[in-house]
Scaffold this motif. Structure first.
Motif, short mmCIF file in Angstrom:
data_model
loop_
_atom_site.label_atom_id
_atom_site.label_comp_id
_atom_site.label_asym_id
_atom_site.label_seq_id
_atom_site.Cartn_x
_atom_site.Cartn_y
_atom_site.Cartn_z
N THR A 62 0.99 -1.11 -0.03
CA THR A 62 0.01 -0.03 -0.07
C THR A 62 1.08 1.26 0.04
O THR A 62 2.04 1.05 0.52
CB THR A 62 -1.00 0.01 1.12
N GLY A 88 11.76 0.07 2.32
CA GLY A 88 10.09 -0.02 1.88
C GLY A 88 9.89 1.31 0.88
O GLY A 88 9.19 2.28 1.31
N SER A 91 5.17 2.83 -3.34
CA SER A 91 5.16 3.60 -4.60
C SER A 91 6.01 4.73 -5.06
O SER A 91 6.24 5.16 -6.00
CB SER A 91 3.69 4.42 -4.23
N GLN A 94 6.52 8.52 -0.53
CA GLN A 94 7.32 9.08 0.83
C GLN A 94 8.87 9.44 0.26
O GLN A 94 9.36 10.21 1.00
CB GLN A 94 7.33 7.76 1.95
N GLU A 109 13.56 -1.30 -1.60
CA GLU A 109 12.11 -2.13 -1.81
C GLU A 109 12.58 -3.57 -2.07
O GLU A 109 13.46 -3.98 -2.65
CB GLU A 109 11.55 -1.25 -2.91
N ARG A 110 11.86 -4.19 -1.32
CA ARG A 110 11.74 -5.89 -1.54
C ARG A 110 11.30 -6.25 -2.81
O ARG A 110 11.83 -7.18 -3.55
CB ARG A 110 10.99 -6.46 -0.20
N ASP A 136 16.70 -6.68 0.62
CA ASP A 136 16.14 -6.96 2.12
C ASP A 136 16.65 -5.56 2.84
O ASP A 136 17.74 -5.57 3.20
CB ASP A 136 16.62 -8.33 2.70
N GLY A 137 15.92 -4.74 2.96
CA GLY A 137 16.10 -3.39 3.77
C GLY A 137 16.27 -3.62 5.17
O GLY A 137 17.05 -2.55 5.85
N THR A 153 9.08 2.21 6.71
CA THR A 153 7.58 2.17 6.24
C THR A 153 6.86 0.83 6.26
O THR A 153 5.85 0.81 5.64
CB THR A 153 7.42 2.87 4.85
N ILE A 209 9.32 -7.62 5.88
CA ILE A 209 9.55 -9.16 5.58
C ILE A 209 11.21 -9.20 5.26
O ILE A 209 11.52 -8.74 4.40
CB ILE A 209 8.90 -9.75 4.37
N1 SAM Z 1 6.29 4.78 1.81
C1 SAM Z 1 5.62 3.79 0.82
C2 SAM Z 1 4.97 4.73 -0.14
O1 SAM Z 1 4.81 5.98 0.09
O2 SAM Z 1 4.13 4.40 -1.02
C3 SAM Z 1 4.73 3.08 1.45
C4 SAM Z 1 5.45 1.94 1.72
S1 SAM Z 1 4.41 0.36 2.18
C5 SAM Z 1 3.32 0.83 3.37
C6 SAM Z 1 5.83 -0.96 2.65
C7 SAM Z 1 6.67 -1.31 1.75
O3 SAM Z 1 7.83 -1.94 2.57
C8 SAM Z 1 6.21 -2.25 0.60
O4 SAM Z 1 6.39 -1.72 -0.36
C9 SAM Z 1 6.93 -3.48 1.00
O5 SAM Z 1 7.09 -4.25 -0.08
C10 SAM Z 1 8.28 -2.84 1.55
N2 SAM Z 1 9.07 -3.97 2.25
C11 SAM Z 1 8.53 -5.03 3.22
N3 SAM Z 1 9.54 -5.59 3.60
C12 SAM Z 1 10.83 -4.99 3.14
C13 SAM Z 1 12.15 -5.31 3.26
N4 SAM Z 1 12.61 -6.24 4.01
N5 SAM Z 1 13.29 -4.62 2.49
C14 SAM Z 1 12.37 -3.33 1.85
N6 SAM Z 1 11.47 -3.29 1.71
C15 SAM Z 1 10.40 -3.92 2.27
#
Ligand code: SAM
Length: 218
Positions: A62, A88, A91, A94, A109-110, A136-137, A153, A209
């Motif tokens: 999201t 994260g 989109s 942020q 981003e994952r 992997d962030g 995020t 994740i």
């Molecule tokens: N800030 C973003 C925006 O403005 O659209 C929304 C981010 S969304 C709530 C969270 C994001 O974190 C997702 O795209 C998800 O795939 C990513 N994510 C989850 N685990 C992650 C990881 N270990 N490393 C990088 N990104 C990750």
């Protein structure tokens, strides 16, 4: 239909959702007036781009509610010129806000599809101070560390330890911490080998994740 009204929708979003709920940092407010949120949502959701809720962006992820993006940004206390790590990208919305307020933004981003799409959009908008990588962030991005600020995020059971290591002394890290369906937005300040935590408010985010987050999203 929404066509030329995007700026007025953005003004209404800022007035009714962001300023009305207590966001005071004028630089944050100006960034929210400037960044075109509608560009970061799926085409089918265009009429809802400035509404007061998160929206799907694909891959089960999201774009966060505008107020939550603003609150997390204000918690970072950016003055300009900082090096920021974002975990994260999603989109990229942020990320754009951060790029307006800081010196350099590194974002991880994952999902390759999301990272690539966000990278293209942000380049098209002309941002030159953003670097995105897919991975992997929770491991951070050591190459460019230490960071003045880190923003996560997605929600995690604990603060991933590499992120604490990669945060500068006196720096701030913002992260939603807690269980799968309910978390507390937390600001972490680093002093030497110690950290101080401040709880801001309850929140609900998709899971982080990775090696130092949740192991899977089932
Ligand atoms: N800030 C973003 C925006 O403005 O659209 C929304 C981010 S969304 C709530 C969270 C994001 O974190 C997702 O795209 C998800 O795939 C990513 N994510 C989850 N685990 C992650 C990881 N270990 N490393 C990088 N990104 C990750």
């Amino acid at each position: 239909m929404v066509g030329e009204n995007f700026f007025s929708l953005r003004e209404e979003m800022v007035k009714n959702q962001i300023v009305a709920r207590g966001i005071k940092d004028q630089r944050v407010i100006r960034a929210f007036l400037k960044v075109p949120r509608h560009i970061f949502v799926l085409e089918k959701d265009l009429p809802q781009a400035y509404n007061d809720h998160p929206l799907p962006i694909g891959e089960g992820q999201t774009i966060s509610q505008p107020y939550m993006v603003a609150l997390m940004t204000e918690c970072l206390r950016l003055k300009g010129g900082e090096r920021v790590l974002e975990i994260g990208t999603g989109s990229g919305y942020q990320t754009a806000i951060l790029a307006e307020l800081a010196g350099e933004v590194y974002s991880i981003e994952r999902f390759p599809s999301l990272g690539e799409k966000a990278g293209m959009l942000l380049a098209k908008l002309g941002y030159k101070n953003i670097s995105i990588k897919v991975g992997d962030g929770t491991l951070g991005w050591e190459e460019f560390s230490p960071y003045d600020r880190i923003i996560v995020t997605a929600s995690s059971p604990e603060i991933p330890s590499p992120l604490i290591t990669q945060l500068k002394e006196g720096g701030y890290l913002v992260i939603p911490l807690g269980e799968s369906f309910s978390q507390v937005l937390t600001v972490v300040e680093k002093f030497g080998d110690k950290i101080k935590r401040q709880e801001i408010c309850g929140c609900v985010f998709v899971p982080l994740i990775g090696r130092y987050g949740w192991q899977s999203d089932d």
